[in-house]
Enzyme design. Structure first.
Site, PDB file in Angstrom:
ATOM      1  N   HIS A  66      37.428  46.123  43.451  1.00 40.66           N
ATOM      2  CA  HIS A  66      38.307  45.119  42.859  1.00 40.66           C
ATOM      3  C   HIS A  66      37.542  43.835  42.619  1.00 40.66           C
ATOM      4  CE1 HIS A  66      38.559  44.658  47.254  1.00 40.66           C
ATOM      5  NE2 HIS A  66      38.739  43.370  47.029  1.00 40.66           N
ATOM      6  N   CYS A 186      39.794  38.116  52.425  1.00 34.97           N
ATOM      7  CA  CYS A 186      38.583  38.674  51.822  1.00 34.97           C
ATOM      8  C   CYS A 186      38.180  37.786  50.651  1.00 34.97           C
ATOM      9  CB  CYS A 186      38.796  40.124  51.386  1.00 34.97           C
ATOM     10  SG  CYS A 186      39.869  40.331  49.946  1.00 34.97           S
TER      11      CYS A 186
END
Length: 683
Positions: A66, A186
């Site tokens: 991603h 993250c």
């Protein structure tokens, strides 16, 4: 809002290669072919850059590459069920289910909430089993729509600080009263952040642990309340980036790891948190936390301002400690005369094979140590040059997140250049952060959204705040500094003791800022060869200024040693390094304490420094050295009174700040972090 995934973005039982890079490139091409990215190569590069930060393979044969990318035009999911599988770095082997999550750089939170809903569904076995048994692309699309539809219907709902875990497959274990708070984050804040939260939540349900999680991700978060944090027995930080406002958790036992470990080993991390809560030697969260009820419950400006300042101070501390110690070592090796420009001249003109002449006060009269000491001094000076930029940059970061960093650093450098010192850095950092944060919250058209955080926000903020600093802040500070210098020159013929006290006050009022520098320049400009030879007022002023500048870090070091309960673990560690910083006449060693608690620290340091300066002038202490502290004792006349003035000023400052820190606060406030280090959390 268009669908995140369509049938043309689904590949079933496809051979896309055996390596993550191959699969990512093929999926990026699929996204571009569907008209959702301007170019496949740009998306591939951004996804691989994210992959390089940490692998996106997960246990159970799942991978979720991603990224945010300027090449992506709308939030998109591309799915592949691989045959054969591809290696994405998961601990249990290659992956057969791969979701590429592609978000536009600067995307709004609405679509990002849907992407994070999918990420959370991937920790549920029934969802992944259904993906493996699907026979058509339309079935996959329906499955994905099924997990993101609730979030889409919720509109702008924000994920809870205590995220809903996946439905347990068996009855939850009864709670045993053990409470944990966690933060997950993250780099992109899209997938791992929420998967880690749900993995921890599921494990906590299974083990009867009361867990509250704050997800610091792209789709928003609800910060944990001060009451929730205070009641927790331990903290888990599962992040690949810094924890925002980490000082809220000060003093708590903590387990720290990357975000993927919380996905892979949630039960192990919870067990480690339980062990840490009963271990007095366990790692603790540093920093300091304000517990004033009115401010924390109301989220008032006082608390937020304190949090912003503490964030800047925490990032600034390594520059203070590292740079100061390097300079101190340089003085010890090369002598006090190799400071600033002379040290730089040695660096520019000499080398290890062409040593400079030995300094008059070099250790052992060594030319080699003169050269090495000069290098230490140059390194320390360069480290110190980042002090104010780091302070301002990370104050702005605390306010506006990443868009504030560049403008904040520029304002810190600008504050140095115009002579505004660390106080100017604080002002510049606050202004930059507030403006950058305000701009970041303004809606922007899709074509401009990708440029906002990397071009538009820094450009506007640096321009507006920069001109404000140059036109409004710079000139008044320069005029004030010149006026102070003229005033001091007028006092030099009057009461010598009063002059010493005034210089002491000036050295402590802003700790390396313009007032401090005005006093120091006043002293050094009078330090001529004739003054040194004659032992005149000028060398007495130099001694008083140096002694007064040594007192603040020494006083704070002594106070942290006398009453450690009044300070956080981080402050006590800073107190240890402040001994050497003070001894080397590096007043900035007290800045972390002053920035965190200015109303108590600065008046106390002014009192101690004024006392030391007055004693020095009254006793006739002189210094032929402009810098160096105790390491230039050989350049001091009346050396006994030199040390006596330092000791008395340090005692006055330390006792004053210790007394003030005990006034107007609850007894448990200052002792909070200390007591958590000396007793089990459940005691």
């Amino acid at each position: 809002m268009s669908s995140l995934i369509t049938a043309d973005l689904v590949s079933l039982d496809a051979d896309l290669g055996s390596q993550a890079s191959d699969v990512i490139a093929r999926l990026a091409a699929t996204v571009a072919a569907a008209g959702r990215a301007t170019e496949a190569d740009g998306l591939t590069g951004d996804a691989l850059a994210r992959e390089a930060q940490s692998a996106t393979g997960l246990p159970g044969g799942i991978a979720i590459p991603h990224c945010r990318s300027t090449s992506v035009t709308e939030p998109t999911l591309a799915f592949a069920r691989l045959s054969p599988k591809a290696d994405f770095g998961a601990p249990d082997g290659p992956a057969d289910l791969v979701f590429m999550i592609a978000a536009p750089d600067g995307a709004g939170t609405a679509h990002l909430k849907l992407l994070s809903s999918l990420a959370r569904a991937l920790v549920r076995a029934e969802f992944t089993d259904a993906l493996r048994s699907a026979t058509t692309a339309d079935e996959v699309v329906a499955l994905v729509d099924g997990v993101v539809a609730p979030a889409e219907g919720a509109g702008a709902a924000t994920p809870s600080a205590s995220p809903a875990a996946a439905e347990p497959k068996h009855a939850a274990a009864p709670s045993d009263g053990f409470k944990v708070v966690a933060v997950t984050a993250c780099p992109t804040g899209i997938a791992h952040t929420y998967m880690a939260a749900d993995s921890l939540a599921q494990a906590a349900v299974d083990e009867g642990i009361d867990l509250q999680v704050e997800t610091q991700g792209s789709s928003g978060s609800t910060p944990l309340s001060p009451a929730t944090i205070a009641a927790a027995d331990a903290v888990i930080f599962a992040t690949d980036v810094g924890v925002k406002n980490e000082g809220r958790f000060a003093g708590k036992p903590v387990v720290v790891s990357g975000v993927k470990r919380a996905i892979n080993e949630p039960s192990t991390m919870l067990a480690e948190a339980r062990k840490a809560a009963t271990d007095p030697k366990a790692r603790r969260v540093g920093g300091s936390v304000e517990t004033t009820t009115d401010e924390t419950e109301g989220g008032g400006i006082g608390l937020r301002l304190r949090q912003w300042l503490l964030t800047g101070v925490s990032y600034m501390i390594p520059f203070v400690a590292g740079g100061g110690l390097l300079i101190a070592i340089g003085f010890l090796l090369a002598g006090y005369e190799y400071n600033g420009d002379p040290a730089r001249a040695v660096f520019d003109d000499f080398s290890l094979t062409n040593l400079p002449p030995a300094g008059e006060h070099a250790l052992f009269g060594s030319a080699l140590l003169t050269y090495v000491g000069s290098l230490f001094n140059v390194l320390g000076g360069w480290a110190f040059s980042f002090l104010v930029p780091a302070l301002a940059g990370y104050i702005a970061y605390a306010i506006a997140d990443r868009p504030g960093i560049a403008p904040g650093f520029v304002m810190g450098l600008l504050a140095n250049e115009i002579g505004a010192g660390f106080l100017g850095g604080i002002v510049g950092g606050l202004l930059a952060g507030l403006l950058a944060g305000w701009i970041a919250k303004r809606p922007a058209p899709r074509w401009l959204a990708g440029l906002m955080p990397v071009v538009i926000i820094p450009l506007i903020t640096i321009t507006v705040v920069g001109f404000l600093m140059l036109l409004v802040v710079g000139r008044p500070i320069a005029d004030a500094s010149q006026g102070l210098e003229n005033w001091l020159n007028g006092l030099s013929g009057g009461s010598i003791v009063l002059l010493g006290a005034i210089l002491g006050l000036m050295m402590a009022v802003d700790l390396g800022g313009p007032v401090n520098k005005a006093a120091y320049v006043f002293a050094t400009t009078g330090l001529t060869a004739d003054a040194i030879a004659n032992g005149g007022t000028e060398v007495k002023i130099m001694a008083a200024v140096m002694i007064a500048g040594m007192v603040p870090p020494l006083a704070m070091a002594l106070s942290t040693a006398l009453r450690p309960r009044l300070y956080t673990q981080s402050e006590r560690e800073n107190g240890k390094s402040a001994w050497l910083l003070g001894a080397a006449f590096i007043s900035e060693g007290a800045i972390p304490f002053a920035a965190a608690d200015p109303l108590r620290v600065i008046p106390s340091m002014m009192l101690g420094s004024a006392t030391a300066g007055a004693i020095s002038m009254a006793a006739g202490v002189t210094s032929a050295a402009p810098h160096g502290g105790v390491f230039v004792f050989f350049a001091i006349d009346q050396v006994i009174w030199f040390f006596a003035a330092i000791v008395v000023g340090t005692l006055v400052g330390a006792l004053s700040v210790t007394a003030l820190k005990q006034i107007g606060r609850d007894r448990t406030e200052g002792a909070f972090a200390y007591e958590h280090e000396t007793a089990p959390a459940n005691a």
